[in-house]
Enzyme design. Structure first.
Site, PDB file in Angstrom:
ATOM      1  N   HIS A   1      -7.493 -32.964 -29.628  1.00  0.00           N
ATOM      2  CA  HIS A   1      -7.233 -34.124 -30.495  1.00  0.00           C
ATOM      3  C   HIS A   1      -7.605 -35.384 -29.711  1.00  0.00           C
ATOM      4  O   HIS A   1      -8.767 -35.627 -29.437  1.00  0.00           O
ATOM      5  CB  HIS A   1      -5.760 -34.064 -30.922  1.00  0.00           C
ATOM      6  CG  HIS A   1      -5.349 -35.039 -31.965  1.00  0.00           C
ATOM      7  ND1 HIS A   1      -6.207 -35.896 -32.586  1.00  0.00           N
ATOM      8  CD2 HIS A   1      -4.124 -35.310 -32.505  1.00  0.00           C
ATOM      9  CE1 HIS A   1      -5.550 -36.638 -33.456  1.00  0.00           C
ATOM     10  NE2 HIS A   1      -4.269 -36.310 -33.427  1.00  0.00           N
TER      11      HIS A   1
ATOM     12  N   ASP B   1     -15.072 -39.453 -30.888  1.00  0.00           N
ATOM     13  CA  ASP B   1     -14.828 -39.416 -29.453  1.00  0.00           C
ATOM     14  C   ASP B   1     -16.097 -39.319 -28.621  1.00  0.00           C
ATOM     15  O   ASP B   1     -16.066 -39.542 -27.420  1.00  0.00           O
ATOM     16  CB  ASP B   1     -13.926 -38.225 -29.099  1.00  0.00           C
ATOM     17  CG  ASP B   1     -12.584 -38.363 -29.745  1.00  0.00           C
ATOM     18  OD1 ASP B   1     -11.974 -39.417 -29.577  1.00  0.00           O
ATOM     19  OD2 ASP B   1     -12.148 -37.425 -30.435  1.00  0.00           O
TER      20      ASP B   1
ATOM     21  N   HIS C   1     -15.556 -31.184 -36.122  1.00  0.00           N
ATOM     22  CA  HIS C   1     -14.357 -31.780 -36.705  1.00  0.00           C
ATOM     23  C   HIS C   1     -13.827 -30.858 -37.780  1.00  0.00           C
ATOM     24  O   HIS C   1     -14.601 -30.242 -38.494  1.00  0.00           O
ATOM     25  CB  HIS C   1     -14.689 -33.150 -37.317  1.00  0.00           C
ATOM     26  CG  HIS C   1     -13.490 -34.006 -37.479  1.00  0.00           C
ATOM     27  ND1 HIS C   1     -12.687 -33.925 -38.577  1.00  0.00           N
ATOM     28  CD2 HIS C   1     -12.951 -34.919 -36.659  1.00  0.00           C
ATOM     29  CE1 HIS C   1     -11.694 -34.769 -38.426  1.00  0.00           C
ATOM     30  NE2 HIS C   1     -11.824 -35.401 -37.274  1.00  0.00           N
TER      31      HIS C   1
END
Ligand SMILES: CC(C)(COP(=O)(O)OP(=O)(O)OC[C@H]1O[C@@H](n2cnc3c(N)ncnc32)[C@H](O)[C@@H]1OP(=O)(O)O)[C@@H](O)C(=O)NCCC(=O)NCCS
Length: 486
Positions: A294, A389, A333
Site C-alpha cells: 500500500h 507511487d 493496482h
C-alpha cells in the site's frame, strides 16, 4: 444500496441441492450478501458440522475482491477507464485549479467551499496544529533508528489520550453518531486537530531522528509550506520554504488525499465501526498504509531502482520479475486496469520539481523501466501500468527526503480521506453496525483435551526455535546452574 423492497430488478437463484428458487433483489447493481442466508439445505451425510449448511449460504470474498461494504458519496474510481473523481470533480481539474486544503473540505463536507467557508476551515486546521508539549517526551522515547511510520502510527493513537472529550469510551458510545449540532461541532474539532497536527507529528517524527529540536508550527503559511517549515527550519529569521517545492507537495497531497476504499480507509472504517475514538481509528489506518503493498510502495520503488542501478540493467530486472523472483514496485493496482490517472499528474509535477532540484540520477533507469514494461506482453496482458507511487518517490528523493519518510508523505494527506470516510460512516442513516465478517472454518472438528503426558507430538505444529537477539556467542556458551543457556 437502498432498501431491497424498492427494487424491481432481481436475480433468480436456483439451489440445485434442494431444487428451490430464490429471488434476490438488485439495487444499484448490487445484491445483498445477507439475502443468501435464506438459502438453506440439509447437510450431506458426513458433512462437517462447521459448514453450518442448515443455517444458510455464506458468501466468500477473500481480499474483498467484489464486496461493497458501505454506501458512499465521496470518491468514484473507474478502474477500467482510469477515472478518479472526488465528489464528482475529476482529479485532473482539482490538481490544476484547487489546493490540498480546499480538497480536504470537499472530501469531508461534500461541497467546494465558499471563500468564507474555506477561510474558517483553513483557520481552524492551521490553528489546531500545535501538539501538547508532553508529546515531545513521547517522541524522544523511540530508538534512534525507529521507522517514522512506526512513530507516526503510535503518535496518532497517543494523541487521542489528550482529548477525553473525543473518547466515546468515556463520553458515551453515541458521541459521534448523534448528528446534533454539539456532536457535529465536537466531531469537527477532532477533524481540525487531526489534519492540523498530522504535519506536526510527522515533522516531529522526522526531527527526532535528526537530533533536532521541535518547531512550533508557523503562522501565515499554507499547509504544505508549514509542513516544510516544521521539517527544515533551524532558527534562521524569516525562513520561507521554496514555493515550487511547497506547491509540488500540495499537488501530491491533493492527489493522495483519498482513494475510495483502499486497505487503509477500510481499516479505519473497520476499527471505527467499534465506535472507538477517531485518533485510534486513524492510527490503524496509518498502520495499514505502512505496508509495502500500500503506502510503502513509493519507498519500495526507490529501493528497487537503487538495486537495478543503471538503465542497462533494466532488461535483466524485468526478466527476474517475469520469473516471479522480483516485483515491479509502482506497477499494478487492484482497481486501475488501464492507467492510474494520478500517475500522469505526478509525472508532470516531477518535471517542475527537477527544474529547481536537478534531475534524480535514477530518473533514466525509471524511464527505461517504465517504457520497457509498458511494451512487454507480460505486463500488458496483466493490465499492469504505473500507479501513483512509481513517480512520487523520485520527487521525494529529489526533494531530499529519506526513503523511509516517503510513506509518511502519503499518510499525512490521507488523514483527510480517512476522516471523510469515518465521518460519513458515523453519520450514515441507520447508525453504525460493527464490522464483523465471517470465515470459512476448515480446522479440526470437536475433539477432547488430552493431558500433556498422554499426548503424541503432532508433526509440523510447533513454533520455531529462534536466536535470541542480544544473546551473543559468549552468552550461548555460558552456563546457568550448570546448564547452557539455550
Ligand atoms: C497493487 C497490487 C497489490 C494489486 O494486487 P492484486 O489486485 O491482488 O493483483 P494480483 O496480485 O492478482 O495481480 C494479477 C497478476 O499480475 C501480477 N502482478 C501484479 N502486480 C505486479 C507487479 N507489480 N509486478 C509483477 N507482477 C505483478 C501478479 O503476479 C498476477 O499474475 P498472475 O495472474 O500470473 O498470477 C499489486 O499489483 C502489487 O503488488 N503491486 C506492486 C506494489 C505497489 O505498487 N503497490 C501500490 C499500489 S497503489
Amino acid at each position: 444500496m437502498g432498501k431491497p423492497t424498492e427494487s424491481n430488478e432481481s436475480l433468480t437463484v436456483r439451489d440445485e441441492r434442494t431444487g428451490k428458487t430464490y429471488t434476490i433483489p438488485i439495487v444499484n447493481n448490487t445484491i445483498q450478501a445477507t439475502a443468501f442466508k435464506q438459502i438453506k439445505a440439509q447437510p450431506k451425510p458426513g458433512e462437517r458440522e462447521e459448514n453450518e449448511t442448515e443455517r444458510g449460504l455464506r458468501v466468500a470474498d477473500r481480499g474483498f475482491m467484489n464486496t461493497a461494504v458501505i454506501e458512499s458519496t465521496i470518491t468514484y474510481i473507474d478502474g477500467d477507464n482510469g477515472i478518479l473523481r472526488y465528489r464528482g470533480y475529476p482529479i485532473e481539474q482539482l490538481a490544476e485549479s484547487s489546493s490540498f486544503l480546499e480538497v480536504a473540505y470537499l472530501l469531508i463536507y461534500g461541497a467546494l467551499p465558499s471563500t468564507r467557508q474555506f477561510d474558517l476551515f483553513e483557520h481552524e486546521v492551521m490553528t489546531h496544529s500545535i501538539a501538547h508539549v508532553d508529546t515531545e517526551g513521547f517522541f524522544h522515547s523511540f530508538r534512534y533508528d525507529a521507522h517514522p511510520m512506526a512513530i507516526l502510527t503510535s503518535a496518532f493513537a497517543a494523541l487521542g489520550s489528550y482529548y477525553a472529550e473525543a473518547n466515546p469510551s468515556l463520553q458515551g458510545q453515541a458521541l459521534f453518531t448523534k448528528s446534533d449540532p454539539a456532536s457535529l461541532a465536537n466531531m469537527d474539532k477532532q477533524i481540525y486537530r487531526l489534519i492540523g497536527k498530522a504535519t506536526t507529528l510527522a515533522a516531529m517524527a522526522y526531527r527526532v531522528r535528526q537530533g533536532r529540536d521541535f518547531v512550533v508550527p508557523p503562522v501565515g503559511m499554507s499547509y504544505t509550506e508549514s509542513f516544510l517549515y516544521q521539517l527544515d527550519h533551524l532558527g534562521e529569521g524569516d525562513y520561507r520554504p521554496n514555493p515550487v517545492l511547497s506547491k509540488a507537495l500540495d499537488v501530491l497531497f491533493l492527489l493522495h488525499a483519498d482513494h475510495e476504499l483502499n486497505a487503509s480507509a477500510t481499516t479505519v472504517l473497520q476499527t471505527g465501526s467499534s465506535l472507538v475514538d477517531p485518533y485510534s481509528a486513524i492510527s490503524t489506518g496509518c498502520a495499514s498504509l505502512y505496508g509495502p503493498l500500500h503506502g510503502g510502495a513509493n519507498e519500495a520503488v526507490i529501493r528497487m531502482l537503487i538495486s537495478i542501478g543503471k538503465p542497462e540493467n533494466v532488461p535483466a530486472f524485468l526478466e527476474a520479475v517475469k520469473r516471479r523472483e522480483k516485483v515491479l514496485s509502482g506497477f499494478g493496482h487492484r482497481v486501475y486496469k488501464t492507467s492510474d490517472p494520478r500517475s500522469f499528474i505526478v509525472r508532470r509535477t516531477a518535471d517542475e520539481v527537477f527544474k529547481v532540484t536537478g534531475k534524480d540520477e535514477l530518473l533514466e533507469t525509471a524511464m527505461k523501466l517504465h517504457d520497457m514494461a509498458l511494451k512487454d506482453d507480460y505486463f500488458v496482458s496483466r493490465k499492469l501500468a504505473p500507479n501513483v507511487d512509481f513517480w512520487s518517490g523520485l520527487i521525494y528523493r529529489a526533494m531530499g527526503f529519506p526513503l523511509d519518510f516517503f510513506p509518511v508523505l502519503f499518510a499525512v494527506p490521507r488523514v483527510v480521506g480517512w476522516l471523510a470516510h469515518w465521518r460519513q460512516m458515523m453519520l450514515q442513516p441507520g447508525g453504525v453496525k460493527i464490522w464483523r465478517p465471517r470465515q470459512i472454518y476448515l480446522g479440526a472438528g470437536k475433539r477432547e483435551y488430552v493431558p500433556i503426558d498422554k499426548r503424541k507430538e503432532e508433526g509440523g505444529k510447533e513454533p520455531s526455535k529462534v536466536l535470541h537477539t542480544g544473546q551473543g556467542k559468549r552468552t550461548q556458551l555460558a552456563t546457568f546452574k550448570g546448564k547452557t543457556k539455550l
